[in-house]
Design an enzyme around this catalytic site. Structure first.
Site, PDB file in Angstrom:
ATOM      1  N   LYS A 181      17.241 -43.244 -26.537  1.00 56.24           N
ATOM      2  CA  LYS A 181      16.156 -44.214 -26.459  1.00 56.24           C
ATOM      3  C   LYS A 181      15.996 -44.736 -25.020  1.00 56.24           C
ATOM      4  CE  LYS A 181      15.000 -44.147 -30.839  1.00 56.24           C
ATOM      5  NZ  LYS A 181      16.049 -43.408 -31.514  1.00 56.24           N
ATOM      6  N   ILE A 182      15.110 -45.719 -24.851  1.00 52.64           N
ATOM      7  CA  ILE A 182      14.744 -46.189 -23.506  1.00 52.64           C
ATOM      8  C   ILE A 182      15.945 -46.777 -22.776  1.00 52.64           C
ATOM      9  CG2 ILE A 182      13.192 -47.674 -22.190  1.00 52.64           C
ATOM     10  CD1 ILE A 182      11.713 -45.528 -23.734  1.00 52.64           C
TER      11      ILE A 182
END
Length: 385
Positions: free
Chosen positions: A188-189
């Site tokens: 994820k980010i």
């Protein structure tokens, strides 16, 4: 192999975790609260509750919304299993709303039509999980209006959307949703190794989320059913879970959060570069809605298969053979055997099924170099022209 995504961990992240290892608190300590406060401030939300992963976050968000047996949860078929499974964990029935053919998010107009029919049938949902697919929010303004009209709770599944914005504000501010869920999985980010978080502006929801992540326990006298027996005393006031995050994970997440702006800037640069380099290939590129600023967790293209001599699978396998770790997000949830056994069939959500037959997720992460991206584009050109 160039992966479709990977974490970006530096020495500052390692030092943050080592500092916790050398402290008195490995779990349930001060790093968790600091991480929660930093995320709440970043997202302009009142409360943040960190948990062990985003699936747990979705589960307790549904419970906090009062979802239970006999209720209904709706979500998109173009998502990871957890967006639907969280409803099943609560004993609720699950249904889906087809996707927008342009944004590949849940279609707010299809939602409106389905709600109108459900009102007539007496089958309205109690919870809608609106997934910010690839980092772009759904049409949350319209969804919020529909929630007010039809009296359901909106949970924004923003597992892809840390750092994204909608209507000029950070995703997670909960202006258009009762709760927002983030994921901190390594692809994820930002990452905490594993981890998730629920954000909300409602104190009653925050209190319940905090209890549910830790066995349904409280030490707060206001939440107890009888007077305290002493400073050691706690009560279990409902059935909760061990969904706690550790200080090690929180320290990593907090360190990663400090680099979020740089991560997002590079992802947007790479996405814009893909847009330019792929513009003349037989592909459908991602589209944005007016009010959404994506965080670009994923860069997905759709093959215009009628213009390509190879099948979807052949292009996918050709890219893998060329050392490019492409992926496919997602197999429509309603086509999974578990959900077929609940009565769903092929053809139920045709737009999501058409999307699945054409989609490929290309590599996108901050450490992806321009040269690696050029290689991805060249191999895709070789297979599709």
């Amino acid at each position: 192999m160039i992966p479709y995504s990977r974490q970006s961990v530096d020495q500052a992240d390692i030092d943050a975790v080592v500092e916790v290892l050398q402290s008195d608190w490995l779990t349930q300590g001060p790093s968790i609260e600091r991480f929660e406060q930093a995320m709440a401030e970043r997202c302009q939300a009142e409360y943040a509750v960190a948990v062990c992963n985003a699936t747990a976050a979705l589960h307790i968000a549904c419970l906090a919304a009062g979802l239970g047996p006999g209720d209904r949860l709706w979500t998109t078929p173009n998502t990871f299993l957890a967006s639907a499974n969280c409803g099943r964990y609560c004993g609720a029935d699950v249904d889906f709303v087809d996707i927008d053919p342009l944004t590949w998010n849940l279609d707010a107009f299809a939602l409106e039509a389905k709600l109108d029919q459900a009102e007539q049938d007496g089958t309205l949902p109690k919870v809608l999980v609106a997934v910010a697919f690839s980092g772009q929010s759904c049409d949350m303004r319209k969804i919020a209006k529909l929630a007010g009209r039809y009296n359901f709770t909106v949970i924004e599944d923003a597992a892809h959307a840390v750092g994204a914005r909608y209507a000029g504000r950070p995703v997670g501010c909960c202006e258009f949703a009762a709760m927002t869920v983030f994921s901190f999985h390594p692809v994820k980010i930002i990452t905490s190794g594993e981890g998730g978080m629920v954000l909300t502006n409602r104190p009653q929801l925050a209190e319940r989320l905090q209890r549910l992540r830790s066995h349904g326990m409280t030490r707060d006298p206001r939440q107890m059913t009888e007077p305290s027996h002493g400073p050691w005393y706690f009560q279990q006031v409902e059935l909760g879970f061990n969904y706690r995050i550790t200080d090690l994970q929180a320290a990593l997440g907090l360190s990663q959060l400090a680099k979020l702006d740089g991560f997002i800037a590079r992802r947007r640069e790479l996405a814009a570069r893909y847009d330019r380099l792929l513009a003349y290939l037989p592909l459908t590129l991602p589209s944005a809605q007016a009010e959404a600023e994506s965080s670009w967790h994923l860069y997905v293209v759709r093959l215009q298969t009628e213009r390509i001599g190879l099948t979807h699978r052949q292009v996918f396998e050709g890219l893998r053979a060329a050392g490019i770790g492409v992926n496919l997000h997602y197999i429509p949830v309603h086509l999974q055997p578990y959900y077929r056994d609940l009565g769903f069939e092929e053809g139920d959500f045709p737009e999501a099924e058409r999307y699945y037959a054409e989609a490929i997720s290309l590599p996108l992460y901050p450490l992806l170099s321009d040269e690696q991206q050029d290689h991805v584009v060249e191999q895709l050109r070789r297979l599709t022209e």
